[in-house]
Design a protein around this motif. Structure first.
Motif, short mmCIF file in Angstrom:
data_model
loop_
_atom_site.label_atom_id
_atom_site.label_comp_id
_atom_site.label_asym_id
_atom_site.label_seq_id
_atom_site.Cartn_x
_atom_site.Cartn_y
_atom_site.Cartn_z
N UNK A 210 45.57 42.45 34.53
CA UNK A 210 46.16 41.48 34.36
C UNK A 210 46.66 40.44 35.38
N UNK A 211 47.04 41.19 36.55
CA UNK A 211 47.39 40.50 37.65
C UNK A 211 46.74 40.90 38.95
N UNK A 212 45.41 40.73 38.90
CA UNK A 212 44.49 40.71 39.93
C UNK A 212 44.81 39.48 40.90
N UNK A 213 44.85 39.62 42.26
CA UNK A 213 45.15 38.76 42.91
C UNK A 213 44.27 37.50 42.96
N UNK A 214 43.21 37.89 43.71
CA UNK A 214 42.16 36.84 44.11
C UNK A 214 40.85 37.33 43.76
N UNK A 215 39.79 36.49 43.35
CA UNK A 215 38.23 36.74 43.44
C UNK A 215 37.65 35.51 44.11
N UNK A 216 36.68 36.10 44.99
CA UNK A 216 35.75 35.19 45.66
C UNK A 216 34.35 35.46 45.35
N UNK A 217 33.83 34.44 44.64
CA UNK A 217 32.48 34.75 44.01
C UNK A 217 31.44 34.19 44.68
N UNK A 218 30.61 34.56 45.48
CA UNK A 218 29.44 34.12 46.38
C UNK A 218 28.41 34.05 45.61
N UNK A 219 27.62 32.99 45.07
CA UNK A 219 26.65 32.92 44.53
C UNK A 219 26.55 33.70 43.13
N UNK A 220 27.49 33.43 42.31
CA UNK A 220 27.20 34.35 41.19
C UNK A 220 25.86 34.53 40.45
N UNK A 221 25.53 35.43 39.98
CA UNK A 221 24.04 35.38 39.57
C UNK A 221 24.06 34.36 38.21
N UNK A 222 22.88 33.59 38.16
CA UNK A 222 22.73 32.95 37.02
C UNK A 222 21.90 33.47 35.87
N UNK A 223 20.94 34.39 36.01
CA UNK A 223 20.14 34.99 35.01
C UNK A 223 21.07 35.85 34.16
#
Length: 310
Positions: A210-223
């Protein structure tokens, strides 16, 4: 593009004919054993990771009409490789089942922690971008950098790799929980950088913490993810801050593999999220040319070896 040159086309060939599939996780561990059926849904329970099923929000008639169970934990074989400024090249393997693997390592709660998670058909040995990113982090700051290798579960077919992502997310969340228990790590100090399927893996981690600091998503998959409910894909609720970089956001039918849907607190679309300077524009042609060049190099090397011995 942030994709190895050849892998893009190989992935595309796999994605198109198997556009849809999915699986779900349900909390029925105390009541159902592996592969038993609950109201027509297959269930697979994996130790302390919980139970995974084939229905619920992970089934969609249009976007995910096919659901499969994830592979066994031993097959996916998630590995956590720790690097620090003290040991920038020599990794320490952390295990959620072994407290000493953490206590005897250089891991420190006085440093922010970075997790790097690869995507489909990638691993820590061939994914040079992960090592480059690790090195840049350690040059710029004093971090715990953990490269997550789940190459046991990210191979063909794509629908199976997609099913396995949820187990990988559960494994990362479990390690963070153990670090919180063993050394008082704060989830707020954790930053997960995920590429392609790794972006959605990061989202699954955030669902459990519930308290994860940060996510950087690089080109999250579309399919299998685009236009699906938030439980299925990366979304702003998965961390205190979610930033997303869309650099390959053309539709899959135009040879793009990344999401065009905005799924973070902040979504960046450099060059409209499509064509990036320095990236090869004709993926099919570049795949063929790269293959021919590699074949030529191998033939030259073979001839040199042959002439040496004969």
């Amino acid at each position: 593009m942030l994709k190895p040159p050849g892998l893009h086309f190989i992935s595309l060939l796999v994605f198109i004919p198997i556009w849809i599939q999915g699986f779900a996780v349900v909390d029925l561990h105390k009541h159902y054993q592996n592969n038993e059926t609950f109201q027509g849904e297959k269930i697979k329970c994996i130790d302390e990771l919980g139970c995974f099923g084939t229905g619920g929000v992970f089934f969609h008639l249009l976007f995910r009409p096919v659901s499969v169970l994830p592979d066994d934990r031993e097959v996916i074989n998630v590995q956590f490789n720790l690097y620090t400024r003290d040991r920038p090249k020599d990794e320490r393997v952390l295990k959620s089942s072994d407290k000493n693997s953490v206590l005897k390592s250089e891991f420190s709660i006085n440093r922010p922690t970075k997790f790097i998670v690869h995507g489909y058909i990638d691993n820590k040995l061939f994914g040079l971008w992960m090592r480059d990113m690790k090195d840049e982090f350690l040059l710029s700051g004093d971090f715990n950098v953990i490269i997550v290798d789940w190459s046991g579960g990210n191979k063909l077919p794509y629908h199976q790799a997609t099913a396995n992502t949820r187990v990988v997310g559960a494994e990362i969340a479990l390690l963070i929980s153990r670090l919180e228990e063993w050394v008082a790590l704060k989830p707020e100090d954790c930053h997960i950088i995920g590429h392609s399927l790794g972006s959605h893996i990061a989202g699954y981690v955030g669902e459990r913490l519930t308290r994860l600091g940060r996510i950087t998503a690089v080109d999250p998959a579309e399919p299998y993810f685009q236009n699906m409910p938030v439980e299925v894909r990366i979304d702003p609720s998965d961390a205190l801050f979610v930033d997303v970089i869309h650099s390959d956001a053309k539709t899959i039918f135009l040879m793009g593999l990344g999401m065009s849907q905005e799924v973070g607190h902040v979504d960046f679309f450099p060059n409209d999220g499509t064509n990036q300077p320095g990236c090869k524009t004709d993926q099919v042609l570049s795949f063929i040319i790269d293959g021919l060049n590699e074949g030529k190099k191998a033939l030259v090397q073979f001839n040199r070896t042959y002439n040496h011995f004969f």
